[in-house]
Design a protein around this motif. Structure first.
Motif, PDB file in Angstrom:
ATOM      1  N   UNK A  67     -36.866 -37.313  19.288  1.00  0.00           N
ATOM      2  CA  UNK A  67     -38.173 -36.653  19.261  1.00  0.00           C
ATOM      3  C   UNK A  67     -38.461 -36.091  17.865  1.00  0.00           C
ATOM      4  N   UNK A  68     -37.443 -35.530  17.222  1.00  0.00           N
ATOM      5  CA  UNK A  68     -37.621 -34.996  15.871  1.00  0.00           C
ATOM      6  C   UNK A  68     -37.980 -36.110  14.890  1.00  0.00           C
ATOM      7  N   UNK A  75     -26.903 -33.743  10.728  1.00  0.00           N
ATOM      8  CA  UNK A  75     -26.262 -33.627  12.039  1.00  0.00           C
ATOM      9  C   UNK A  75     -27.281 -33.029  13.001  1.00  0.00           C
ATOM     10  N   UNK A  76     -27.708 -33.834  13.969  1.00  0.00           N
ATOM     11  CA  UNK A  76     -28.781 -33.424  14.860  1.00  0.00           C
ATOM     12  C   UNK A  76     -28.328 -33.459  16.318  1.00  0.00           C
ATOM     13  N   UNK A  77     -28.969 -32.621  17.125  1.00  0.00           N
ATOM     14  CA  UNK A  77     -28.639 -32.498  18.542  1.00  0.00           C
ATOM     15  C   UNK A  77     -29.328 -33.534  19.406  1.00  0.00           C
ATOM     16  N   UNK A  78     -29.367 -33.269  20.692  1.00  0.00           N
ATOM     17  CA  UNK A  78     -29.830 -34.276  21.662  1.00  0.00           C
ATOM     18  C   UNK A  78     -31.317 -34.592  21.542  1.00  0.00           C
ATOM     19  N   UNK A  79     -32.088 -33.767  20.849  1.00  0.00           N
ATOM     20  CA  UNK A  79     -33.525 -34.034  20.685  1.00  0.00           C
ATOM     21  C   UNK A  79     -33.837 -34.803  19.406  1.00  0.00           C
ATOM     22  N   UNK A  80     -32.845 -35.454  18.834  1.00  0.00           N
ATOM     23  CA  UNK A  80     -33.040 -36.066  17.514  1.00  0.00           C
ATOM     24  C   UNK A  80     -34.116 -37.147  17.511  1.00  0.00           C
ATOM     25  N   UNK A  93     -32.605 -26.700  10.778  1.00  0.00           N
ATOM     26  CA  UNK A  93     -34.009 -26.703  11.189  1.00  0.00           C
ATOM     27  C   UNK A  93     -34.348 -28.066  11.776  1.00  0.00           C
ATOM     28  N   UNK A  94     -35.467 -28.155  12.527  1.00  0.00           N
ATOM     29  CA  UNK A  94     -35.905 -29.465  13.029  1.00  0.00           C
ATOM     30  C   UNK A  94     -36.207 -30.416  11.869  1.00  0.00           C
ATOM     31  N   UNK A  95     -36.090 -31.701  12.119  1.00  0.00           N
ATOM     32  CA  UNK A  95     -36.245 -32.708  11.078  1.00  0.00           C
ATOM     33  C   UNK A  95     -37.565 -32.604  10.320  1.00  0.00           C
ATOM     34  N   UNK A  96     -38.714 -32.406  10.982  1.00  0.00           N
ATOM     35  CA  UNK A  96     -39.960 -32.305  10.208  1.00  0.00           C
ATOM     36  C   UNK A  96     -39.920 -31.192   9.161  1.00  0.00           C
ATOM     37  N   UNK A  97     -39.212 -30.102   9.454  1.00  0.00           N
ATOM     38  CA  UNK A  97     -39.097 -28.986   8.508  1.00  0.00           C
ATOM     39  C   UNK A  97     -38.121 -29.305   7.377  1.00  0.00           C
ATOM     40  N   UNK A  98     -37.199 -30.225   7.611  1.00  0.00           N
ATOM     41  CA  UNK A  98     -36.209 -30.593   6.596  1.00  0.00           C
ATOM     42  C   UNK A  98     -36.739 -31.603   5.585  1.00  0.00           C
TER      43      UNK A  98
END
Length: 198
Positions: free
Chosen positions: A163-164, A156-161, A134-139
């Protein structure tokens, strides 16, 4: 699986790969389009956390384990450590796969909790790992709930990390280190600790 690992670890990872290929047609453990690149796309990717983490004798919680990435991979790498791996996965079929893999891979250091993350009693985990959940705010609520006071989370986050992270900081305080992914140039491994609500 290019990293320098012991023969025992390599045997466990080879066993894992065979199990994923066996089960994947029935249960979507990884995207079918990525199955041919299982080792490079998923196993090597998950192994990256081991370049940064140094678990002790606490609980390592892998949240939303799915097909065991990165939880089973890390449990295999750290099989000789006292850390206890707890794989949290609410999908009963995936939980059945995880239990089978733990048995077949010979991982007495790993167990499965087949419940939703928010329904699990606080795990007081020294380490937490998450991949593609899930996106970081949800985690962040999961981090606050399950992370020990001095613990750290490996996300482990993708290219939008970036922004998250910006979105998460609107509601949460946390310390952050980040490491570039070796398998996806724009992706990153985030090390998060000191989580509290703003």
């Amino acid at each position: 699986m290019t990293q320098n690992v012991s023969r025992e670890t390599l045997d466990r990872l080879t066993c894992y790969a065979a199990l994923v290929r066996q089960w994947n047609p029935r249960i979507n453990l990884v995207a079918p389009s990525t199955l041919a690149q299982l080792e490079a796309r998923h196993i090597d990717d998950s192994m990256q956390i081991a370049q940064h983490a140094d678990p002790g004798d606490g609980v390592w919680a892998d949240l939303g384990s799915g097909g065991g990435l990165p939880g089973l991979i890390l449990a295999a790498i750290y099989a000789d450590r006292p850390a206890r791996f707890c794989l949290v996965e609410s999908d009963q079929r995936k939980a059945a796969f995880l239990r089978t893999a733990i048995r077949e891979m010979g991982l007495p250091n790993a167990t499965v909790i087949a419940r939703r993350i928010e329904a699990v009693d606080p795990l007081n985990a020294a380490d937490i790992s998450v991949r593609a959940l899930a996106p970081l705010p949800c985690l962040m609520p999961y981090m606050e709930m399950h992370l020990a006071t001095q613990g750290q989370a490996w996300l482990m986050k993708g290219e939008n990390w970036r922004q998250e992270v910006s979105e998460a900081r609107k509601l949460w305080r946390f310390d952050l280190d980040h490491f570039p992914s070796r398998t996806h140039p724009a992706a990153a491994i985030l090390k998060i600790s000191g989580v509290s609500h703003v």
